[in-house]
Design a protein around this motif. Sequence first.
Motif, short mmCIF file in Angstrom:
data_model
loop_
_atom_site.label_atom_id
_atom_site.label_comp_id
_atom_site.label_asym_id
_atom_site.label_seq_id
_atom_site.Cartn_x
_atom_site.Cartn_y
_atom_site.Cartn_z
N SER A 63 0.82 -1.21 0.00
CA SER A 63 0.00 0.00 0.00
C SER A 63 0.85 1.26 0.00
O SER A 63 0.41 2.32 -0.45
CB SER A 63 -0.93 0.01 1.22
N ILE B 45 -5.73 4.88 -5.37
CA ILE B 45 -5.87 3.47 -5.75
C ILE B 45 -5.61 2.57 -4.55
O ILE B 45 -6.37 1.63 -4.28
CB ILE B 45 -4.89 3.13 -6.89
N SER B 46 -4.55 2.86 -3.81
CA SER B 46 -4.18 2.05 -2.64
C SER B 46 -5.22 2.16 -1.54
O SER B 46 -5.64 1.15 -0.95
CB SER B 46 -2.80 2.47 -2.11
N GLU C 148 -8.40 3.04 -1.70
CA GLU C 148 -9.69 2.44 -2.06
C GLU C 148 -9.66 0.93 -1.89
O GLU C 148 -10.62 0.32 -1.41
CB GLU C 148 -10.05 2.82 -3.50
N LYS C 149 -8.55 0.28 -2.28
CA LYS C 149 -8.45 -1.16 -2.18
C LYS C 149 -8.40 -1.59 -0.71
O LYS C 149 -9.06 -2.57 -0.32
CB LYS C 149 -7.19 -1.64 -2.90
N LEU C 150 -7.65 -0.88 0.11
CA LEU C 150 -7.57 -1.21 1.54
C LEU C 150 -8.94 -1.08 2.20
O LEU C 150 -9.32 -1.92 3.03
CB LEU C 150 -6.56 -0.30 2.24
N THR C 151 -9.66 -0.04 1.86
CA THR C 151 -11.01 0.16 2.43
C THR C 151 -11.95 -0.94 1.96
O THR C 151 -12.76 -1.46 2.74
CB THR C 151 -11.56 1.53 2.00
N GLU C 152 -11.83 -1.31 0.71
CA GLU C 152 -12.70 -2.35 0.13
C GLU C 152 -12.54 -3.69 0.84
O GLU C 152 -13.53 -4.40 1.04
CB GLU C 152 -12.37 -2.50 -1.36
N ILE C 153 -11.33 -4.05 1.24
CA ILE C 153 -11.09 -5.36 1.86
C ILE C 153 -11.07 -5.28 3.39
O ILE C 153 -10.72 -6.24 4.06
CB ILE C 153 -9.79 -5.99 1.35
N SER D 243 -1.73 -0.28 -8.99
CA SER D 243 -2.80 -1.14 -9.50
C SER D 243 -2.40 -2.62 -9.43
O SER D 243 -3.21 -3.47 -9.00
CB SER D 243 -3.14 -0.75 -10.94
N MET E 103 -1.74 -3.84 -5.52
CA MET E 103 -2.96 -3.91 -4.72
C MET E 103 -3.91 -5.00 -5.22
O MET E 103 -4.78 -5.47 -4.48
CB MET E 103 -3.67 -2.56 -4.71
N SER E 104 -3.76 -5.42 -6.48
CA SER E 104 -4.62 -6.48 -7.00
C SER E 104 -4.34 -7.83 -6.35
O SER E 104 -5.15 -8.74 -6.43
CB SER E 104 -4.44 -6.60 -8.53
#
Length: 394
Positions: free
Chosen positions: A119, A133-134, A136-141, A388, A391-392
């Motif tokens: 991240s 980008i980082s 949003e991905k951390l919040t999503e998971i 991208s 974080m994937s």
Amino acid sequence: MFNEPLVAAAMIFALFAIAEIISIASKARIPMLFIVFFGYLMLLWTGVFPEDIAEKSYFVPFAAMLPAVLIVHMGTLIPFKQLKEQYKAVIIALSGVIVAVFLVLAIVAPIIGYAGAASALGPLTGGIIAYIISAEKLTEIGLVSLVTIPALILGIQNFVGMPLAAYFLRKRGLKIQKEIHDGTYQGEANKEKDYTEQAEETKKWKIRIPERYKTSTILLFQVFIGGAIATVLDSVTGINYSLWALAIGIIGSLIGFYPGKVMERANSFGITMALLIVVVMSSMNSITPSMFTEHLPAVIFIMVVGVIGILIGGLLSSKWLKWDTNKGVPVALTALFGFPGDYILCEEVSRSLGKTKEEQETIFNDLVTPMLIGGFTTVTISSVIIASILMSFL
């Protein structure tokens, strides 16, 4: 008091003025943006500035449109004939980023975990887009607490990268100055015409706009049109507007639609740059002292390893490409600050070292093109790709 927009605006520009004075007095050893960002945080944390001071000044709504416009302007700074020679700047910038990513994943990830290290790498090698980008991905998971790490990296990377880059740029500038005095300087500023002259060379296939129509108002219209087209192309193609804006500036300058240094000729570059700094500065509002206390050890660890990686990559690739390391290493370090820091540092160093206007321009012209190319390579392109991809895997 700060509820008055003009008072809020005056206080922000007071911070800018103090930072500029310190930068001039220190001969660019202490970069202006470093003082602005550090001073802003101190003023926020001590309650002197309210968190919404930028919004109260009414700067933010207008300034949010300016990045695309300024990037179009940047395209008019780069002579098309010199672009083919800047592949070395691209290689050096990418080398710094690649080595930094490798070292952080190899050394930091096993200790603090892959999520925390990954991240941080987007913002470390780039800027706000990679941070988003980082985050949003951390919040999503559901790893919301880790959002602090990329936020802190984004907030403090300027403090590390800009003084380091200023150190190397000053050494390069002093070398250029000595060569000028000795009559041995053979840089691009002596080989090529001035940027403005290059952009306005008369060729049959160029658009010829009469000089009387190159007024400030018309020039601003031209550059805003370029920015608007870039944002529309972003929404249509999915390719970031910054790439379109840069291409529009370069092509527009090449065909004669834009004169060189278009916003300077429109007498609007200074205020536009200041407003962009306000946008970047206000993005640091969420950083608090408690966040520093909790995550500072991990952030310092990441920063140390990452910066060492950038320095190693920049140094080795500069030597391999037979570039002056004092010119190449700052190009790699643009990953830590990007635009407008890369431009401002070149301006500050040339202004502080040059004894005459001509000397200042020679130093500036030698430094600015590879720095701008480096900043776009890292912040605009590679950092977004890195964020991208990494974080994937979460």
